[in-house]
Design a protein around this motif. Structure first.
Motif, PDB file in Angstrom:
ATOM      1  N   ALA A  43       8.357   0.375  -3.938  1.00 38.89           N
ATOM      2  CA  ALA A  43       7.187  -0.499  -3.819  1.00 38.89           C
ATOM      3  C   ALA A  43       7.553  -1.936  -4.184  1.00 38.89           C
ATOM      4  CB  ALA A  43       6.052   0.017  -4.697  1.00 38.89           C
TER       5      ALA A  43
ATOM      6  N   ARG B 158       9.595   5.821  -6.417  1.00 46.25           N
ATOM      7  CA  ARG B 158       8.475   5.300  -5.632  1.00 46.25           C
ATOM      8  C   ARG B 158       8.128   3.875  -6.090  1.00 46.25           C
ATOM      9  NH1 ARG B 158       4.384   7.719  -2.590  1.00 46.25           N
ATOM     10  NH2 ARG B 158       5.246   9.776  -3.088  1.00 46.25           N
TER      11      ARG B 158
ATOM     12  N   GLN C 101       5.335   5.193   2.042  1.00 52.24           N
ATOM     13  CA  GLN C 101       5.615   6.453   2.739  1.00 52.24           C
ATOM     14  C   GLN C 101       6.365   6.208   4.047  1.00 52.24           C
ATOM     15  OE1 GLN C 101       2.051   8.782   3.197  1.00 52.24           O
ATOM     16  NE2 GLN C 101       1.458   8.595   1.047  1.00 52.24           N
TER      17      GLN C 101
ATOM     18  N   THR D 147       0.839  -1.199   0.000  1.00 49.72           N
ATOM     19  CA  THR D 147       0.000   0.000   0.000  1.00 49.72           C
ATOM     20  C   THR D 147       0.874   1.248   0.000  1.00 49.72           C
ATOM     21  OG1 THR D 147      -0.090   0.105   2.415  1.00 49.72           O
ATOM     22  CG2 THR D 147      -1.770  -1.229   1.297  1.00 49.72           C
ATOM     23  N   ASP D 148       0.286   2.354  -0.416  1.00 41.34           N
ATOM     24  CA  ASP D 148       1.031   3.606  -0.460  1.00 41.34           C
ATOM     25  C   ASP D 148       1.508   4.048   0.927  1.00 41.34           C
ATOM     26  OD1 ASP D 148       1.963   5.766  -2.261  1.00 41.34           O
ATOM     27  OD2 ASP D 148       0.713   7.011  -0.959  1.00 41.34           O
TER      28      ASP D 148
END
Length: 643
Positions: free
Chosen positions: A609, A605, A178, A173-174
């Motif tokens: 991931a 990013r 983060q 998940t984002d």
């Protein structure tokens, strides 16, 4: 060769669980030769046995792989410390469980997929096309049949099917990305109090005689002459065996034909270079500045404003070549780093490369001559070819020699002479060695352990075969033994003084660091504390990221600073550590800033991931294997494993 083949048919699951253990390579461990044919199981998995012979073979394969992949020597002691044999057994158990699982689930691999996978392996191709003759020959060289290999491929493709199912279930998940960025890119405000080791040492007054005598009496055991033995031994390596290898003229001629074919197919490339040195710990600005200097030089050469030789004389930091235009002469693979050689190999005659980075810095390279290799006549390379052939033949003969050494020294345990004569080797003699240290053959922990075994030191029998490395073994026997003996103070006074001083220095450094930590925690001004001590210096606080180690903030101090729990508002946290070179340091943490996920570009990013997804997939695989083992009957027979 087969290691490259396996890379074609392995995914995360195979890499983590199976671990490249099932291919029977040509080089087996000595344990296989000495197993006497016994088939005692070391483990039983749901009624299916894993024999000692199978484990020895898989262990030898894994060891060979480690040695081939490592850029440093892998010793038998290192292998033992890693617990490699237990790891291999666990991998074999996991493999048995997986085979059972995929069969029960009805997974099937079509024959067409097996064939397509094998045809796609470059080691089996000629001019880009699958070559059945090459395929069969290469498998035969590894001691494998076609059926065995195709069965392995089918099994690994089955594992990949399961692998894909597990990895496909991992998602990220984002917020997780983060959180990773906030931690990875965190910066910390750190100050550093360095305590100079030499300055502290200079301030320690020499101990008087009474202090040294008292220290000697308190640590008398440290100054004994330890229990020692002197060994005779027979040692085998490919080098010791090479002299006895007979090479026929036919074999020599065949080797020369191979040599000619290799040499004739290679182009000789001569090159020049310009080097701008860049320190290993240089910052990004320094690195980029060096690269830009070479880009400018390259442009000047391309525009005809200067020759390559002129720029080498002007700019190059390579003092050995700058005065001759950067000329390196013939450049061959292995002469310098892989990136440098690859640039040379890719350049046409007269061409100048883009800047190339190596561990030395940035290089600009020009290939000024490309020619055909001159093949030396047989007589010029005879000695080198014979040495290579003898070494190769000795490596092949090593395991037979190890078996002979082990069996002969066991059958005649009161002397090493028969074993040495059977191998046309000499019985060598060591210096005195203790349980803790020795020189020559005594430098190996396995030798020292064997030398003080009760049967060897007490009964004066030959030891068992001791494997010191992949192709290095020895059998030892004790020729002389002497007990530990106290040495008088007068004989060891200098040793006592040195040990007292070293211990006092370490104690003093630790006490200084503790006192500084306490003072900083109470709010004392660090600059004032440093001024009060001739041995201390203070580096004012600054913001650092994890990768910012340098001369001012050494890696050990940076690591200690990032290991600290963030302090409360208006407080500081401290830790002490020892720096490279022996200086003591107190790190003060005064603030923490999280990394900023919003500053990431899309590509970075995405990479993060994928990294998190791979980590999650590994955890899923580990959990899956724990589940399989919990639902199965697995028995490990420790007594058989230790044989």
């Amino acid at each position: 060769m087969l290691m490259d083949i396996r890379e074609k048919i392995r995914g995360w699951l195979a890499y983590v669980i199976v671990g490249l253990i099932s291919i029977p390579f040509a080089l087996w461990g000595v344990g296989e030769y000495l197993g006497g044919g016994k088939e005692q199981p070391v483990a039983v998995v749901d009624g299916n046995e894993i024999t000692a012979r199978e484990l020895d073979q898989a262990f030898s394969d894994r060891r060979q792989q480690l040695i081939a992949q490592s850029n440093r020597q892998i010793t038998a002691e290192m292998i033992e410390q890693m617990g490699l044999k237990r790891q291999v057994l666990d991998q074999m158990i996991n493999e048995r469980l997986l085979v059972t699982f995929v069969r029960e689930q009805g997974y099937v691999v079509p024959d067409q997929l097996v064939a397509a996978t094998i045809r796609d392996i470059s080691a089996f191709q000629t001019n880009g096309q699958f070559d059945r003759e090459v395929y069969q020959r290469r498998l035969a060289q590894q001691g494998m049949t076609v059926d065995q290999f195709e069965s392995d491929v089918r099994r690994d493709l089955l594992f990949n099917t399961l692998d894909n199912a597990l990895v496909g279930s991992a998602f990220v998940t984002d917020p997780e990305v983060q959180q990773l960025v906030a931690l990875r890119d965190q910066s910390r405000r750190l100050g550093l109090m360095r305590i100079d080791r030499d300055a502290v040492a200079d301030a320690i007054d020499p101990a008087d005689e009474a202090t040294l005598r008292a220290y000697y009496e308190e640590h008398e055991a440290d100054f004994q002459r330890p229990e020692q033995v002197r060994l005779s031994y027979v040692e085998i390596t490919p080098e010791t065996l090479a002299a006895e290898q007979e090479i026929s003229e036919a074999a020599l001629q065949s080797a020369y034909e191979d040599f000619k074919a290799r040499e004739a197919g290679e182009a000789v490339r001569k090159a020049r270079h310009i080097l701008i040195q860049v320190p290993g710990d240089a910052d990004a600005e320094t690195i980029e500045s060096a690269r830009e200097r070479l880009e400018n030089a390259r442009q000047a050469i391309a525009d005809g404003e200067a020759s390559f030789e002129d720029k080498a004389a002007e700019l190059s930091d390579d003092a050995s070549t700058s005065d001759r235009g950067g000329d390196l002469g013939r450049v061959e693979e292995g002469d310098i780093s892989e990136s440098f050689y690859q640039a040379v190999a890719d350049l046409e005659e007269g061409a100048v490369s883009e800047p190339v980075r190596t561990r030395f810095g940035w290089h600009l390279i020009q290939v000024y001559e490309v020619g055909e290799a001159e093949v030396a006549p047989l007589e010029a390379v005879r000695d080198d070819l014979l040495a290579d052939l003898r070494r190769d033949q000795a490596e092949s003969a090593y395991y037979d020699a190890a078996e002979t050494l082990a069996s002969t020294s066991y059958e005649q345990p009161d002397s090493l002479v028969p074993a040495a004569e059977a191998l046309s080797l000499s019985v060598e003699t060591s210096d005195w060695i203790s349980r803790e240290k020795g020189k020559g053959i005594g430098q190996y922990p396995a030798v020292r352990a064997a030398a003080f075994d009760e049967a060897v030191v007490g009964e004066r029998f030959n030891s068992e075969l001791i494997e010191l490395d992949n192709s290095h073994a020895v059998v030892v026997r004790v020729e002389a033994h002497r007990d530990a003996e106290a040495r008088p103070f007068e004989a060891v006074r200098d040793e006592v003084a040195a040990q007292w001083r070293a211990e006092t220095l370490e104690t003093t450094l630790a006490e200084r660091a503790d006192a500084l930590q306490e003072a900083l925690a109470k709010g004392s001004d660090p600059a004032a504390l440093a001024e009060e001590s001739a041995a201390a210096s203070w580096l004012a606080p600054a913001w650092y990221e994890r990768r910012d180690a340098g001369e001012d903030m050494p890696a050990a101090a940076l690591t200690a600073g990032f290991a600290l729990t963030p302090p409360g508002e208006g407080e500081i946290a401290t830790a002490s550590t020892t720096l490279k070179g022996g200086d003591k340091a107190v790190v003060a943490l005064m603030g923490v800033k999280a990394g900023q996920p919003a500053e990431l570009d899309a590509e970075t990013r995405s990479q993060l991931a994928r990294q998190l997804q791979n980590n999650q997939a590994n955890r899923l695989i580990e959990a899956f294997m724990r589940s399989l083992r919990a639902e199965s009957e697995v028995e490990i027979r420790e007594d058989a494993l230790d044989d």
